[in-house]
Scaffold this motif. Structure first.
Motif, PDB file in Angstrom:
ATOM      1  N   MET A 142      65.799 -68.357   5.351  1.00 59.19           N
ATOM      2  CA  MET A 142      65.570 -69.257   6.482  1.00 59.19           C
ATOM      3  C   MET A 142      66.409 -70.508   6.303  1.00 59.19           C
ATOM      4  O   MET A 142      66.549 -71.011   5.185  1.00 59.19           O
ATOM      5  N   ARG A 143      66.950 -71.000   7.411  1.00 54.67           N
ATOM      6  CA  ARG A 143      67.728 -72.230   7.377  1.00 54.67           C
ATOM      7  C   ARG A 143      66.808 -73.442   7.477  1.00 54.67           C
ATOM      8  O   ARG A 143      65.769 -73.393   8.133  1.00 54.67           O
ATOM      9  N   SER A 144      67.224 -74.526   6.846  1.00 51.58           N
ATOM     10  CA  SER A 144      66.501 -75.789   7.017  1.00 51.58           C
ATOM     11  C   SER A 144      67.122 -76.550   8.187  1.00 51.58           C
ATOM     12  O   SER A 144      68.162 -76.150   8.734  1.00 51.58           O
ATOM     13  N   SER A 145      66.513 -77.667   8.557  1.00 48.56           N
ATOM     14  CA  SER A 145      66.981 -78.425   9.722  1.00 48.56           C
ATOM     15  C   SER A 145      68.365 -79.031   9.526  1.00 48.56           C
ATOM     16  O   SER A 145      69.036 -79.386  10.500  1.00 48.56           O
ATOM     17  N   SER A 146      68.822 -79.135   8.278  1.00 51.55           N
ATOM     18  CA  SER A 146      70.147 -79.709   8.015  1.00 51.55           C
ATOM     19  C   SER A 146      71.223 -78.637   7.841  1.00 51.55           C
ATOM     20  O   SER A 146      72.369 -78.958   7.533  1.00 51.55           O
ATOM     21  N   GLU A 147      70.861 -77.370   8.045  1.00 53.26           N
ATOM     22  CA  GLU A 147      71.805 -76.274   7.840  1.00 53.26           C
ATOM     23  C   GLU A 147      72.117 -75.564   9.162  1.00 53.26           C
ATOM     24  O   GLU A 147      71.252 -75.421  10.026  1.00 53.26           O
ATOM     25  N   THR A 148      73.340 -75.102   9.270  1.00 57.02           N
ATOM     26  CA  THR A 148      73.750 -74.331  10.448  1.00 57.02           C
ATOM     27  C   THR A 148      74.090 -72.891  10.094  1.00 57.02           C
ATOM     28  O   THR A 148      74.232 -72.046  10.985  1.00 57.02           O
ATOM     29  N   THR A 149      74.224 -72.632   8.807  1.00 55.31           N
ATOM     30  CA  THR A 149      74.536 -71.272   8.352  1.00 55.31           C
ATOM     31  C   THR A 149      73.563 -70.875   7.248  1.00 55.31           C
ATOM     32  O   THR A 149      72.998 -71.749   6.569  1.00 55.31           O
ATOM     33  N   PRO A 150      73.360 -69.569   7.041  1.00 56.59           N
ATOM     34  CA  PRO A 150      73.850 -68.437   7.841  1.00 56.59           C
ATOM     35  C   PRO A 150      73.192 -68.414   9.232  1.00 56.59           C
ATOM     36  O   PRO A 150      71.965 -68.570   9.339  1.00 56.59           O
ATOM     37  N   ALA A 151      73.974 -68.220  10.248  1.00 59.46           N
ATOM     38  CA  ALA A 151      73.491 -68.300  11.625  1.00 59.46           C
ATOM     39  C   ALA A 151      72.438 -67.244  11.933  1.00 59.46           C
ATOM     40  O   ALA A 151      71.574 -67.448  12.793  1.00 59.46           O
TER      41      ALA A 151
END
Length: 376
Positions: A142-151
Motif C-alpha cells: 500500500m502507498r502512503s500519502s507521500s508516495e505516488t508509486t507503485p501506482a
C-alpha cells in the motif's frame, strides 16, 4: 434515663447493622473462596506460567507477544542473535514498546515487518526507526500519502502510516521489501515464511501478512488482522501444513476471525490474543468459544501482560508476564483486608456502646444514691 434509653436504641441499631454487614461480607468471602477453588488452575497459570514450568535459561529462541494495549507487536529473538519485530502497536504505546525492547537488550532489528497499515499495528513505527538500527524493512503493498508509486498499489492515506514510511526513508542502509508469499527468512535452525498476501488487495485487512515461524521444530502462526475469508483460503491451500504449536489469533479476537476451519487444520496448543481495553468487544465470545471447542488454551495480553515463549532443543515453555495478574491479586488482597477490617467494625462500636452504657448506668446509679442520701 434518657441517656440510657438513647444508648440502648443505638446499641440495637448497631446490632442490626452488624448483622447486615456480616451477611454481606460472608457472601463475598464465600463467593471469593468458591471462585478461587473453581479456577485455581487457571489463576495459577496466569500468575506464574502456562505450562507449570519456569522459563528456559539461555533459550535458543524467544517469542514475545508484547503488551501494547489495543494493538499488535511481536518480538522474535533468533538463535543466531538476530531480532525480528512484527508490528509495533499503536502510537500511544510507542514509549512502552521502546522501553520493552531496550529491556530485552535489543539494539538492532534485523527484520522489521508491518503486517498491514492499521494504526494499532504501525503507530510505534517512527519511534522504532528513531531508536533502533533497522536492517530490513517489510511493508504492506500500500502507498502512503507521500508516495505516488507503485501506482498499482492502493493508497492508505493516514498520517500514522505516512510517518512510518517517511521514517524509513530517513533511515540509512535499510533494505525495503513489500510483503508477499515469496518472502522466506531462513537460518540454520529456523525459517520464517510469509504465507500471505498472494496478490494486491484494496481492503486493508485483506492485505494483512500471515506468517509461519518454524523455530527448531516449534511452529508459530501469526495471523495479523486476517479475517475468516483469508483463513479459509489458507486452510484450503495449505491444509495440515498450517499445523502449529502457537497461534496469534487474528484481529484481536474479533468475531470476523478465528474461524473453525482454520482451527481444525492448525490444531494449536496455545493461542495468544493481543488486546487491550477497547470498545469493540475484543476478544469476542464467538472467537473464545471456537478456541474452547478446539481445546486451545488461550491468554490475553490485557489480562497477563506480555506473553513469552521460550524454545530450546525442540522444547517449548510458555510463560505469561503475570504482572497484571499479580496487580489484580494485590488489589484483591487489599480489598480482602478492608473487608476483614469492616468485619470487626460493628463489634468495635457495639462494645464501645456497651461500655459507654455501663459507665452511664453506673453514673446514674451513683447519682440516685446521692440524691437519696441527701433527702435523708
Amino acid at each position: 434515663m434518657k441517656t440510657a434509653k438513647s444508648l440502648k436504641r443505638k446499641l440495637s441499631h448497631f446490632s442490626k447493622v452488624s448483622l447486615i454487614v456480616r451477611i454481606i461480607i460472608s457472601v463475598f468471602l464465600i463467593a471469593a473462596i468458591a471462585l478461587t477453588i473453581l479456577y485455581k488452575e487457571e489463576i495459577s497459570k496466569k500468575v506464574y506460567n502456562w505450562s507449570g514450568e519456569t522459563s528456559i535459561e539461555n533459550a535458543d529462541f524467544e517469542v514475545h507477544f508484547i503488551d501494547v494495549g489495543q494493538g499488535d507487536s511481536t518480538l522474535i529473538k533468533l538463535d543466531d542473535g538476530k531480532n525480528m519485530l512484527v508490528d509495533c502497536g499503536p502510537k500511544a504505546s510507542r514509549e512502552k514498546l521502546v522501553n520493552y525492547l531496550n529491556d530485552q537488550k535489543v539494539e538492532t532489528i534485523d527484520y522489521f515487518l508491518l503486517t498491514h497499515a492499521d494504526a494499532d499495528h504501525v503507530g510505534g513505527g517512527k519511534a522504532v526507526f528513531e531508536n533502533f538500527a533497522i536492517k530490513n524493512f517489510y511493508r504492506p503493498m500500500m502507498r502512503s500519502s507521500s508516495e505516488t508509486t507503485p501506482a498499482e498499489y492502493p493508497l492508505h492515506g493516514t498520517a500514522t502510516y505516512n510517518d512510518v514510511i517517511v521514517a524509513y526513508q530517513n533511515e540509512e542502509g535499510a533494505n525495503m521489501f513489500y510483503n508477499s508469499d515469496a518472502i522466506n527468512i531462513t537460518g540454520e535452525n529456523y525459517s520464517i515464511k510469509l504465507l500471505y498476501p498472494d496478490a494486491v488487495y484494496t481492503e486493508n485487512n485483506d492485505t494483512s501478512a500471515v506468517i509461519m515461524a518454524d523455530l527448531s521444530g516449534k511452529k508459530f502462526l501469526l495471523m495479523g488482522d486476517a479475517e475468516i475469508k483469508v483463513e479459509n483460503k489458507l486452510a484450503d491451500k495449505f491444509s495440515s501444513q498450517l499445523k502449529c504449536d502457537v497461534i496469534k489469533i487474528g484481529h484481536h479476537g474479533a468475531k470476523t476471525s478465528t474461524g473453525e476451519k482454520l482451527l481444525s487444520v492448525a490444531k494449536p496448543t496455545y493461542a495468544a490474543i493481543s488486546v487491550g481495553k477497547n470498545n469493540y468487544g475484543h476478544p469476542t465470545q464467538e472467537a473464545l468459544t471456537n478456541l474452547k471447542n478446539y481445546n486451545v488454551q488461550y491468554f490475553t495480553t490485557m489480562e497477563c501482560g506480555s506473553l513469552v515463549f521460550d524454545v530450546k532443543d525442540e522444547k517449548l515453555v510458555c510463560s505469561a508476564g503475570g504482572g497484571k495478574m499479580i496487580d489484580y491479586a494485590l488489589i484483591c488482597s487489599i480489598l480482602g483486608a478492608a473487608l476483614l477490617l469492616c468485619w470487626g467494625v460493628p463489634d468495635f462500636w457495639r462494645k464501645k456502646a456497651k461500655t459507654q452504657n455501663e459507665t452511664n448506668s453506673g453514673e446514674n446509679t451513683s447519682t440516685k444514691k446521692k440524691l437519696k442520701n441527701s433527702r435523708k
